[in-house]
Design a protein around this motif. Structure first.
Motif, PDB file in Angstrom:
ATOM      1  N   GLY A  53       0.775  -1.226   0.000  1.00 51.96           N
ATOM      2  CA  GLY A  53       0.000   0.000   0.000  1.00 51.96           C
ATOM      3  C   GLY A  53       0.808   1.278   0.000  1.00 51.96           C
ATOM      4  N   VAL A  54       0.082   2.359  -0.236  1.00 54.32           N
ATOM      5  CA  VAL A  54       0.646   3.709  -0.252  1.00 54.32           C
ATOM      6  C   VAL A  54      -0.272   4.622   0.541  1.00 54.32           C
ATOM      7  N   THR A  55       0.231   5.769   0.870  1.00 53.22           N
ATOM      8  CA  THR A  55      -0.585   6.748   1.578  1.00 53.22           C
ATOM      9  C   THR A  55      -1.550   7.432   0.611  1.00 53.22           C
ATOM     10  N   VAL A  56      -1.021   7.885  -0.531  1.00 50.24           N
ATOM     11  CA  VAL A  56      -1.826   8.647  -1.481  1.00 50.24           C
ATOM     12  C   VAL A  56      -1.818   7.963  -2.844  1.00 50.24           C
ATOM     13  N   GLY A  57      -3.010   7.755  -3.380  1.00 49.70           N
ATOM     14  CA  GLY A  57      -3.170   7.267  -4.748  1.00 49.70           C
ATOM     15  C   GLY A  57      -3.800   8.372  -5.574  1.00 49.70           C
ATOM     16  N   ILE A  58      -3.281   8.575  -6.771  1.00 46.97           N
ATOM     17  CA  ILE A  58      -3.785   9.622  -7.652  1.00 46.97           C
ATOM     18  C   ILE A  58      -4.179   8.972  -8.974  1.00 46.97           C
ATOM     19  N   LEU A  59      -5.437   9.154  -9.369  1.00 47.41           N
ATOM     20  CA  LEU A  59      -5.925   8.632 -10.639  1.00 47.41           C
ATOM     21  C   LEU A  59      -6.418   9.772 -11.514  1.00 47.41           C
ATOM     22  N   GLU A  60      -6.009   9.746 -12.769  1.00 50.74           N
ATOM     23  CA  GLU A  60      -6.563  10.670 -13.753  1.00 50.74           C
ATOM     24  C   GLU A  60      -7.285   9.859 -14.815  1.00 50.74           C
ATOM     25  N   GLY A  61      -8.243  10.457 -15.480  1.00 50.23           N
ATOM     26  CA  GLY A  61      -8.973   9.796 -16.546  1.00 50.23           C
ATOM     27  C   GLY A  61     -10.299   9.234 -16.070  1.00 50.23           C
ATOM     28  N   ALA A  62     -11.155   8.946 -17.026  1.00 51.32           N
ATOM     29  CA  ALA A  62     -12.484   8.400 -16.750  1.00 51.32           C
ATOM     30  C   ALA A  62     -12.433   6.871 -16.795  1.00 51.32           C
ATOM     31  N   ILE A  63     -13.534   6.258 -16.376  1.00 50.02           N
ATOM     32  CA  ILE A  63     -13.675   4.798 -16.419  1.00 50.02           C
ATOM     33  C   ILE A  63     -14.429   4.458 -17.704  1.00 50.02           C
ATOM     34  N   CYS A  64     -13.728   3.848 -18.670  1.00 49.75           N
ATOM     35  CA  CYS A  64     -14.318   3.537 -19.981  1.00 49.75           C
ATOM     36  C   CYS A  64     -14.435   2.046 -20.264  1.00 49.75           C
ATOM     37  N   ASN A  65     -13.603   1.225 -19.597  1.00 51.51           N
ATOM     38  CA  ASN A  65     -13.588  -0.199 -19.912  1.00 51.51           C
ATOM     39  C   ASN A  65     -13.274  -1.015 -18.658  1.00 51.51           C
ATOM     40  N   THR A  66     -13.319  -2.320 -18.798  1.00 49.76           N
ATOM     41  CA  THR A  66     -13.110  -3.196 -17.643  1.00 49.76           C
ATOM     42  C   THR A  66     -11.707  -3.070 -17.073  1.00 49.76           C
ATOM     43  N   HIS A  67     -10.733  -2.778 -17.910  1.00 46.25           N
ATOM     44  CA  HIS A  67      -9.367  -2.571 -17.406  1.00 46.25           C
ATOM     45  C   HIS A  67      -9.325  -1.347 -16.484  1.00 46.25           C
ATOM     46  N   ASN A  68      -9.994  -0.261 -16.878  1.00 50.24           N
ATOM     47  CA  ASN A  68     -10.051   0.940 -16.032  1.00 50.24           C
ATOM     48  C   ASN A  68     -10.672   0.629 -14.682  1.00 50.24           C
ATOM     49  N   VAL A  69     -11.716  -0.200 -14.671  1.00 51.30           N
ATOM     50  CA  VAL A  69     -12.362  -0.594 -13.417  1.00 51.30           C
ATOM     51  C   VAL A  69     -11.367  -1.337 -12.532  1.00 51.30           C
ATOM     52  N   GLU A  70     -10.625  -2.277 -13.097  1.00 49.67           N
ATOM     53  CA  GLU A  70      -9.634  -3.051 -12.335  1.00 49.67           C
ATOM     54  C   GLU A  70      -8.562  -2.144 -11.742  1.00 49.67           C
ATOM     55  N   VAL A  71      -8.060  -1.215 -12.543  1.00 47.57           N
ATOM     56  CA  VAL A  71      -7.017  -0.290 -12.078  1.00 47.57           C
ATOM     57  C   VAL A  71      -7.546   0.573 -10.936  1.00 47.57           C
ATOM     58  N   ALA A  72      -8.757   1.106 -11.080  1.00 51.02           N
ATOM     59  CA  ALA A  72      -9.346   1.955 -10.037  1.00 51.02           C
ATOM     60  C   ALA A  72      -9.547   1.171  -8.748  1.00 51.02           C
ATOM     61  N   LYS A  73     -10.032  -0.059  -8.853  1.00 55.16           N
ATOM     62  CA  LYS A  73     -10.255  -0.871  -7.654  1.00 55.16           C
ATOM     63  C   LYS A  73      -8.941  -1.236  -6.980  1.00 55.16           C
TER      64      LYS A  73
END
Length: 181
Positions: free
Chosen positions: A52-72
């Motif tokens: 784990g990390v203290t801070v996670g930063i995500l840019e971009g929208a959720i468009c596909n199943t890969h994006n969902v996996e990365v966000a989770k």
């Protein structure tokens, strides 16, 4: 004193938010004294560490199943999740495909464009399966802080990180500001 660990990643967008992050310029040297960037799409290490990390930063929208996996994965591996930029916050440009539908957007982009010869819609597990609707990150995982902008200014990004490192809750826009359901 151990450094605060930060991980970043990008989803569906243009990567402009990461470029704005780099526009912190010489202030990034000051940040590097206090933080360790564990992973980023612009470094060799692509995924946040399992511990784990203290801070996670995500840019971009959720468009596909890969994006969902990365966000989770990012949500599971960080204490504080920041949605960086308008795509992450609202869906922005990627969400424009919601007006015509995923299949129509893919058809236009890969088959019907004036410059396309023998076009086809790519179909690969590496790309992930397109979702029926593009959504902001908070529609898939809990987001703790939003930094809007297209892209957000380097000053806004630096302010938020500086406040977090000082142990303060940054005053940008709290998540309830963006609840539009």
């Amino acid at each position: 004193m151990s450094k605060v660990k930060i991980a970043t990643d990008w989803l569906a967008g243009c990567a402009g938010c990461h470029m704005s992050f780099l526009d912190i310029d010489d202030r990034i040297v000051k940040l590097m004294e206090l933080v360790e960037f564990t992973s980023s799409p612009i470094t060799d290490l692509k995924h946040p560490p399992k511990e784990g990390v203290t801070v996670g930063i995500l840019e971009g929208a959720i468009c596909n199943t890969h994006n969902v996996e990365v966000a989770k994965m990012m949500r599971e591996r960080c204490q504080i999740l920041i949605a960086l930029g308008d795509c992450a916050t609202f869906g922005n440009i990627p969400a424009m495909r919601n007006f015509c539908g995923t299949q129509e957007a893919l058809k236009r982009a890969y088959i019907e464009t004036e410059s396309t010869v023998d076009g086809f819609i790519p179909d690969s597990e590496e790309l992930g399966v397109p979702l029926d609707e593009v959504v902001a990150i908070d529609k898939v995982v809990k987001v703790d802080l939003f930094i809007p902008g297209c892209p957000p200014s380097a000053d806004a990004i630096f302010h938020v990180l500086s406040e977090l490192l000082a142990g303060h809750t940054p005053v940008v826009f709290p998540p309830q500001y963006f609840k539009y359901d």
